[in-house]
Design an enzyme around this catalytic site. Structure first.
Site, PDB file in Angstrom:
ATOM      1  N   PRO A   1       0.831  -1.215   0.000  1.00 10.10           N
ATOM      2  CG  PRO A   1      -0.004  -1.019   2.172  1.00 10.10           C
ATOM      3  CD  PRO A   1       0.695  -1.971   1.266  1.00 10.10           C
TER       4      PRO A   1
ATOM      5  CB  SER B   1      -2.966   3.658   0.106  1.00  5.89           C
ATOM      6  OG  SER B   1      -3.031   4.634   1.126  1.00  5.89           O
TER       7      SER B   1
ATOM      8  CD  GLN C   1      -3.158   1.472   4.405  1.00  7.80           C
ATOM      9  OE1 GLN C   1      -3.576   2.203   3.518  1.00  7.80           O
ATOM     10  NE2 GLN C   1      -2.680   1.944   5.534  1.00  7.80           N
TER      11      GLN C   1
ATOM     12  CE1 TYR D   1      -3.589   4.769   6.373  1.00  7.18           C
ATOM     13  CE2 TYR D   1      -2.540   3.989   8.385  1.00  7.18           C
ATOM     14  CZ  TYR D   1      -2.447   4.447   7.083  1.00  7.18           C
ATOM     15  OH  TYR D   1      -1.220   4.558   6.492  1.00  7.18           O
TER      16      TYR D   1
ATOM     17  CB  THR E   1      -2.133   0.216   8.938  1.00  9.22           C
ATOM     18  OG1 THR E   1      -2.016  -0.014   7.537  1.00  9.22           O
ATOM     19  CG2 THR E   1      -0.830   0.801   9.454  1.00  9.22           C
TER      20      THR E   1
ATOM     21  CE  LYS F   1       1.889  -2.357   5.199  1.00  7.99           C
ATOM     22  NZ  LYS F   1       2.650  -1.369   5.989  1.00  7.99           N
TER      23      LYS F   1
ATOM     24  CB  SER G   1       4.912  -4.108   7.515  1.00 10.36           C
ATOM     25  OG  SER G   1       5.107  -2.787   7.056  1.00 10.36           O
TER      26      SER G   1
ATOM     27  CG  HIS H   1       8.342   0.557   5.543  1.00  9.55           C
ATOM     28  ND1 HIS H   1       9.402   1.387   5.792  1.00  9.55           N
ATOM     29  CD2 HIS H   1       8.837  -0.468   4.815  1.00  9.55           C
ATOM     30  CE1 HIS H   1      10.489   0.894   5.238  1.00  9.55           C
ATOM     31  NE2 HIS H   1      10.181  -0.230   4.645  1.00  9.55           N
TER      32      HIS H   1
ATOM     33  CG  ASP I   1       5.955  -4.115   3.895  1.00  9.36           C
ATOM     34  OD1 ASP I   1       4.859  -3.533   3.820  1.00  9.36           O
ATOM     35  OD2 ASP I   1       6.681  -4.040   4.907  1.00  9.36           O
ATOM     36  N   GLY I   2       9.346  -4.358   2.946  1.00 10.40           N
ATOM     37  CA  GLY I   2      10.457  -3.613   3.512  1.00 10.40           C
ATOM     38  C   GLY I   2      11.801  -3.984   2.941  1.00 10.40           C
TER      39      GLY I   2
END
Length: 799
Positions: free
Chosen positions: A88, A113, A134, A136, A162, A229, A251, A253, A284-285
């Protein structure tokens, strides 16, 4: 389709990820580029992720007879052509007018996102691969509910919560540039809610009381599976599964990370072992190569998510560019699977990766404490201090390993004095001189014997001589009791940090690039660092002030700024006099100290600018010093000048001495004696003792600069340039390729020349296209040949 730019070139063949990034950077506004590259999390965390993969080595297998491997895998009941999806990322429209629509059209799994620049409906209409949302959790849950309902209606297949919100990473680049979203770029699915950017509203509008019940709530309002995430521990992974999550994304990030948050790859085995295949694991990352993907699969991931490179591809070529980037990584994955004898993603196991142990199907997470094996106790890495897994602590050992592995290579790496100045007999001469000084001062034989053989005072027994030397050399007039004699300047750094950083909200400010000794000491002591990025023309006080103000806004207290003002390690830059004065004024206005570390002044030719401590009128400067570069490296004698009064009586030096009594007790009496004899020989003027050495190092710098100019007459066209320091040991060379550990291996093995990657010195990432050359250690006769070898390597690597 409004796609631009080819993904192949008639002369060079398929573009690399670096090529896509270069094209993207040329097409994007500089402020937009900084926004894209800054990422959502801490830049140091990104650097840790990248470095974790640099350490990975896969085991090759030959003659397997397996034929061409396949990359298909099943994630949440959906077959993916390859175990690679798109992470995302907000506002794809910054990179391309069609934004997420162009990205989705490439046909790869895409996590959209919440802050997408195109509507869910438009994205779904263009997509041929799986779409996930993704999510929030806003304080107003109705906002989240509407987003989820719209995504589900549009055909999205999963929700990715997230979990490390509400705090998003402090984007230093955006703060510096004053970045704002361009007109027309907005969160298309949040219109009418008042939201304009993630960072602008995260703290105010995200649910700060988020707990595991959020997973249950999402499942209650939607039939879509939920992934969590931001998971970085096995215990959190188990809690996510128990809460009903269908998968997790490893993750670091998504939100504001702890300083030095672990690299995602490093924690993957623990998480995979804890879950034992019971739900999907993605990561990820820092994933940039097919080998990185296979390493993640081997350590327990079911798939990976790719971030920044996708935006690079989008900016460089729209849908074609995105497909090109993901195609490159998929092709590399296929080739790596072939070379390792891996027939499918599911067949990848930990045996592929050197130095690993947990199996992806290895049962429950390990219990705390050591593991008892037939050969005795084996300690688990997660039970050791986190700094020991920080790539920062591996850098110098890695460099030393390269040097020992290729002893015939010419090395521009060591930042140590030239061996030709030392004579064994000098040690005894200086020792005798100090003994004579003690006797002339009235010391009895018993006192002389004690001064050489016993521990001696913790704060040091040659403080008077060091104070006299500072007056003679630098015009710094401080009382001897303000000095602590240390085991090199490195111990002085540890003592200063331990004394000055009083709590978790205290921050050490450092420049970037920065000497690894101070950032390493901070990591060992769990000291939070805030980075002030240097510009092409060097350090600016305005940038330091911006970071100070930003840290205060975060509720932190900037405590001290560490700086090497003269011929710095690693860049070789020297701070102008006006900047020195501005820095001291800034420290007074914002009430922080300056830690001055300047070991190269006396070994540099010509007159030197005044030291910061010489300009200090308010006792804002704690000066760290060392005799390793100027007099005697092996003695390991340094010092700290800490003349700041402490309320209740005494000086900061007294506090440093207390800490030292618990660390090294005292500095070697014999080492102090030899250094004292050297100081006595020149009446305390180390500059006079170093007249010859300063001239030698100045010549070495001039020879190196001359040879670089001769070896790179086409440097500008080739993309090679360098700075021209006026003294010290180091200079910086910029190169047109990623100067990483792999490049260093090739340089040493194939071309016989060693250097230091500048990326080692960037606490939050950077310096990827630069190398540090040290001119101090090599005899002049080898500099020319070393530069010639370096030129051959650079041309081969560039081309």
């Amino acid at each position: 389709m409004n796609d631009t730019g080819p993904t192949t070139d008639a002369t060079t063949g398929p573009l690399t990820l670096a090529d896509h990034a270069a094209v993207a950077r040329g097409r994007l506004d500089p402020a937009v580029w900084d926004f894209v590259e800054g990422g959502a999390g801490d830049e140091r965390t990104l650097a840790a992720n990248l470095t974790a993969f640099e350490r990975v080595r896969l085991r090759p297998r030959v003659m397997t007879g397996l034929g061409l491997p396949h990359t298909k895998t099943e994630i949440l009941g959906r077959v993916w052509a390859a175990p690679i999806g798109i992470a995302p990322l907000a506002y794809h429209t910054l990179a391309h007018p069609e934004g997420e629509v162009a990205t989705a059209r490439a046909g790869h799994p895409l996590v959209v996102s919440t802050f997408a620049g195109r509507t869910f409906e438009d994205i779904a209409a263009a997509a041929s691969g799986p779409l996930w949302l993704q999510v929030y959790c806003f304080r107003d849950r109705a906002v989240t509910r509407r987003l989820v309902e719209r995504a589900e209606s549009a055909g999205f297949e999963a929700l990715v919560l997230t979990a490390d919100a509400p705090r998003l990473g402090r984007r230093v680049r955006d703060l510096r540039s004053g970045f704002r979203l361009p007109p027309g770029v907005e969160p298309a699915n949040l219109t009418g809610t008042g939201f304009s950017s993630p960072s602008g509203h995260a703290l105010a509008e995200f649910d700060a009381a988020l707990d595991w019940s959020a997973v249950e709530w999402l499942r209650s309002i939607s039939s879509l599976p939920v992934l969590v995430k931001g998971v970085l521990t096995g215990s959190d992974a188990l809690r996510a599964k128990e809460a009903g999550a269908a998968g997790i994304v490893v993750s670091n990030h998504g939100g504001r990370q702890l300083d030095g948050a672990p690299a995602t790859f490093d924690v993957l085995p623990e998480i995979a072992a804890a879950l034992s295949g019971s739900c999907a694991v993605l990561i990820d990352g820092g994933i940039r190569r097919g080998a990185d993907v296979l390493a993640c699969l081997a350590m327990g991931a079911d798939a990976v998510l790719l971030g920044r490179p996708v935006l690079h591809g989008l900016a460089s070529g729209g849908t074609v560019g995105v497909a090109g980037v993901l195609g490159i990584v998929t092709d590399e994955l296929t080739e790596t699977m072939l070379l390792t004898g891996t027939s499918s993603p599911h067949d990848a196991g930990p045996e592929l990766v050197t130095g690993t142990s947990p199996s992806r199907d290895g049962g429950q997470a390990e219990a705390p404490g050591p593991v008892v094996s037939p050969g005795g106790v084996t300690l688990r890495r997660q039970d050791l201090h986190g700094s020991l897994s920080d790539p920062l602590l591996d850098t110098m050992n890695f460099l030393n390993g390269i040097t020992h592995r290729y002893p015939d290579a010419i090395s521009f790496a060591p930042g140590r004095p030239y061996d030709g100045f030392f004579e064994t007999e000098h040690v005894f001469t200086h020792l005798r001189r100090y003994v004579a000084h003690l006797e002339e001062s009235g010391a009895t034989p018993a006192q002389v014997r004690s001064a050489l053989f016993q521990y001696g005072p913790t704060s040091g027994q040659i403080r008077e001589l060091i104070a006299a030397s500072l007056r003679a050399d630098e015009g710094i007039d401080v009382p001897p009791e303000s000095i602590v004699v240390t085991v090199g300047a490195q111990e002085a750094m540890l003592l200063a940090l331990r004394a000055l950083i009083a709590g978790p909200d205290d921050v050490l400010l450092v420049s970037s690039p920065c000497y690894v000794g101070i950032t390493g000491a901070a990591r060992l002591l769990d000291v939070t660092t805030a980075v002030v990025e240097e510009r092409a023309d060097g350090f600016r006080c305005a940038d330091l002030e911006a970071v100070v103000l930003a840290e205060r806004e975060r509720g932190r207290r900037p405590r001290a700024f560490y700086v090497v003002p003269d011929h710095s390690n690693p860049s070789g830059a020297t701070m102008p006099l006006r900047t020195r004065e501005e820095l001291l004024d800034l420290a007074a206005r914002h009430d922080f100290l300056v830690i001055e570390d300047s070991p190269y002044r006396m070994v540099s030719p010509g007159a030197q600018l005044p030291a910061l401590k010489a300009l200090d009128r308010e006792r804002r400067v704690v000066q760290l010093g060392s005799f390793s570069k100027t007099l005697f490296p092996g003695a390991r004698v340094g010092y700290a000048v800490a003349d700041q009064p402490v309320a209740g009586g005494g000086l900061l030096a007294d506090e440093l001495s207390k800490i030292k009594s618990m660390v090294t007790v005292n500095t070697s009496a014999l080492s102090q004696a030899v250094v004292a004899g050297m100081l006595l020989a020149a009446g305390g003027r180390t500059a006079e003792l170093n007249t010859e050495t300063a001239a030698y190092y100045g010549d070495a710098m001039r020879v190196t600069l001359r040879e670089l100019a001769a070896c790179f007459p086409d440097g500008e066209a080739l993309g090679v340039s360098w700075n021209e320091p006026s003294g010290g040991f180091f200079l910086t060379v910029r190169v047109p390729f990623r100067a990483d550990n792999d490049a260093l291996f090739r340089s040493a093995e194939e071309f016989g020349v060693i250097w230091t990657p500048m990326s080692y010195f960037y606490p939050q990432g950077g310096g990827d296209h630069a190398i540090r050359l040290s001119v101090s250690y090599l005899p002049h006769s080898l500099i020319a040949e070393g530069c010639a070898r370096l030129a051959r390597f650079v041309r081969a690597q560039a081309g």
